[in-house]
Design an enzyme around this catalytic site. Structure first.
Site, PDB file in Angstrom:
ATOM      1  N   ASN A   7       0.855  -1.264  -0.036  1.00  0.00           N
ATOM      2  CA  ASN A   7       0.068   0.149  -0.024  1.00  0.00           C
ATOM      3  C   ASN A   7       0.972   1.167  -0.044  1.00  0.00           C
ATOM      4  O   ASN A   7       1.230   1.577   0.868  1.00  0.00           O
ATOM      5  CB  ASN A   7      -0.875  -0.080   1.193  1.00  0.00           C
ATOM      6  CG  ASN A   7      -1.661   1.232   1.211  1.00  0.00           C
ATOM      7  OD1 ASN A   7      -1.735   2.122   0.575  1.00  0.00           O
ATOM      8  ND2 ASN A   7      -2.804   1.204   2.228  1.00  0.00           N
ATOM      9  N   HIS A 142     -12.173   4.412  -0.399  1.00  0.00           N
ATOM     10  CA  HIS A 142     -11.858   3.535   0.870  1.00  0.00           C
ATOM     11  C   HIS A 142     -12.578   2.357   0.593  1.00  0.00           C
ATOM     12  O   HIS A 142     -13.273   1.767   1.562  1.00  0.00           O
ATOM     13  CB  HIS A 142     -12.548   4.241   1.959  1.00  0.00           C
ATOM     14  CG  HIS A 142     -11.595   5.193   2.647  1.00  0.00           C
ATOM     15  ND1 HIS A 142     -12.066   6.654   3.187  1.00  0.00           N
ATOM     16  CD2 HIS A 142     -10.498   5.671   2.726  1.00  0.00           C
ATOM     17  CE1 HIS A 142     -11.312   7.583   3.458  1.00  0.00           C
ATOM     18  NE2 HIS A 142     -10.139   6.789   3.124  1.00  0.00           N
ATOM     19  N   ASP A 244      -5.262  16.168  13.995  1.00  0.00           N
ATOM     20  CA  ASP A 244      -5.214  15.081  14.826  1.00  0.00           C
ATOM     21  C   ASP A 244      -6.223  15.426  15.808  1.00  0.00           C
ATOM     22  O   ASP A 244      -6.170  16.264  16.710  1.00  0.00           O
ATOM     23  CB  ASP A 244      -3.974  14.936  15.592  1.00  0.00           C
ATOM     24  CG  ASP A 244      -3.584  13.529  16.422  1.00  0.00           C
ATOM     25  OD1 ASP A 244      -4.771  13.227  16.930  1.00  0.00           O
ATOM     26  OD2 ASP A 244      -2.777  12.947  16.571  1.00  0.00           O
ATOM     27  N   GLU A 343      -8.078  -3.571   6.039  1.00  0.00           N
ATOM     28  CA  GLU A 343      -7.936  -3.250   4.621  1.00  0.00           C
ATOM     29  C   GLU A 343      -7.053  -4.303   4.008  1.00  0.00           C
ATOM     30  O   GLU A 343      -7.016  -4.769   2.786  1.00  0.00           O
ATOM     31  CB  GLU A 343      -7.666  -1.773   4.229  1.00  0.00           C
ATOM     32  CG  GLU A 343      -8.707  -0.958   4.688  1.00  0.00           C
ATOM     33  CD  GLU A 343      -8.428   0.513   4.220  1.00  0.00           C
ATOM     34  OE1 GLU A 343      -8.527   1.065   3.191  1.00  0.00           O
ATOM     35  OE2 GLU A 343      -7.568   1.206   5.223  1.00  0.00           O
TER      36      GLU A 343
END
Length: 356
Positions: A7, A142, A244, A343
């Site tokens: 990835n 996604h 964040d 994933e």
């Protein structure tokens, strides 16, 4: 079957070695400047004995790819061609594929596309009301996460996926929502690019398209600069000064009004999409939170669904604080879940299924 998943993100590299469903090894390289160099180093150290297939995440498959595909030179060329739709991701995805195919020429390489799960969107969901000659549409992203989580949600409900309607909320630095009917995506919040939809860490999500023209006229910004700001300097970063959410919460506790507004905007946008997808599905059996924020931030989960009791959504405070997997009350017609995404396992499983 031993699978290496690769990835390549815009500035990171994640990898794992999986014998589905078991992960044998994994790692992440951050702040990558040269993906070819980083992957070459990973391949020299990863436990690849007995490797049978390599699965590569590719962000954009356009309309060409609605399922995983075995990579050939022609496929690699088309992935590069599709960089016009994903300029930050497809080029580095292609670079990673090229390096891995040279290093591991004797095993099949499979491209797994972020957009593929959303290929089932009906025309009413993917069509923009703009001239057909522009040749643009919504794709969604996604996909591997939404596919995995929707299936896991059905498993937790102890029902077959084809009998379950699920709203999946993938909330990380990038964030997207999807409406999944019977295992098929029928709507999703991201569009032509990953910029559309929810408020994200550094992406704006939905804005008035005329904003771009307004900024050109009033601030004389060029389109490349506007593109960079909307993707890299907007979202929570623009509103709260940090992308964040853990830091956003700390700023709220310190009395920062801007951070409080940022959280309110973030959760309100999620709530609006939940309401829209309840309507699109004609009712949902479950809502599933996933990814870094969705799995770990009880405050976001509570605030995003607060006030939806009349729609059959009741979050139990104690269960929510405990992190699930079920965080709804016993009297909630809609089951609310926290489902850790995987994933890499989804990529590996899809690659194995294709090769076999």
């Amino acid at each position: 079957m031993s699978v290496l998943t690769v990835n390549c993100g815009s500035s990171s590299l994640k990898w794992s070695v999986i014998d589905p469903p078991e992960t044998l090894a994994s790692g992440t390289v951050q702040r990558v400047e040269d993906h070819s160099e980083a992957l070459t180093e990973v391949l020299s150290k990863a436990p690849l004995d007995g490797l049978e297939v390599v699965a590569h995440r590719v962000v954009h498959g356009g309309e060409r790819y609605s399922a995983p595909v075995r990579i050939t030179d022609a496929v690699l060329d088309s992935i590069r061609d599709l960089s016009v739709l994903a300029p930050l991701h497809n080029p580095v995805n292609a670079d990673g594929i090229e390096v891995a195919m040279k290093a591991l020429p004797d095993v099949p390489h499979v491209a797994v596309f972020d957009t593929a799960f959303h290929a089932t969107l009906p025309p009413r969901a993917y069509t923009y009301a703009v001239p057909r000659a522009w040749n643009v549409r919504r794709y969604g992203f996604h996909g591997t996460s939404h596919a995995y989580v929707a299936r896991e949600a059905a498993r937790l409900l102890e029902r077959p996926p084809e009998d379950v309607n699920v709203i999946v909320l993938h909330l990380g630095n990038g964030a997207s929502a999807s409406a999944v009917a019977g295992g098929r995506s029928i709507d999703t919040s991201m569009g032509l690019t990953p910029l559309e939809g929810l408020v994200m860490g550094t992406r704006s999500g939905d804005v008035d398209p005329a904003l771009i023209l307004h900024l050109r006229r009033t601030l004389n910004l060029d389109t490349d600069e506007i593109d960079r700001v909307l993707n890299s300097r907007s979202g929570l970063l623009a509103l709260a000064g940090d992308n964040d959410l853990r830091e956003v919460h700390r700023r709220i506790e310190a009395g920062d009004a801007a951070a409080e507004l940022a959280l309110d905007v973030y959760c309100y946008r999620i709530k609006k999409y939940v309401g829209a997808y309840l309507a699109a599905l004609g009712g949902a059996d479950a809502i599933a939170f996933t990814a870094g924020v969705g799995e770990n931030d009880a405050v976001v989960r509570e605030r995003s669904l607060a006030g939806l009791e009349r729609l059959g959504i009741v979050v139990d405070p104690q269960r929510n604080a405990a992190g699930g997997p079920v965080i709804s009350g016993d009297d909630s017609p809609v089951t609310v879940l926290v489902v850790p995404t995987d994933e890499e396992l989804e990529m590996a499983s899809q690659a194995v299924a294709l090769v076999r």
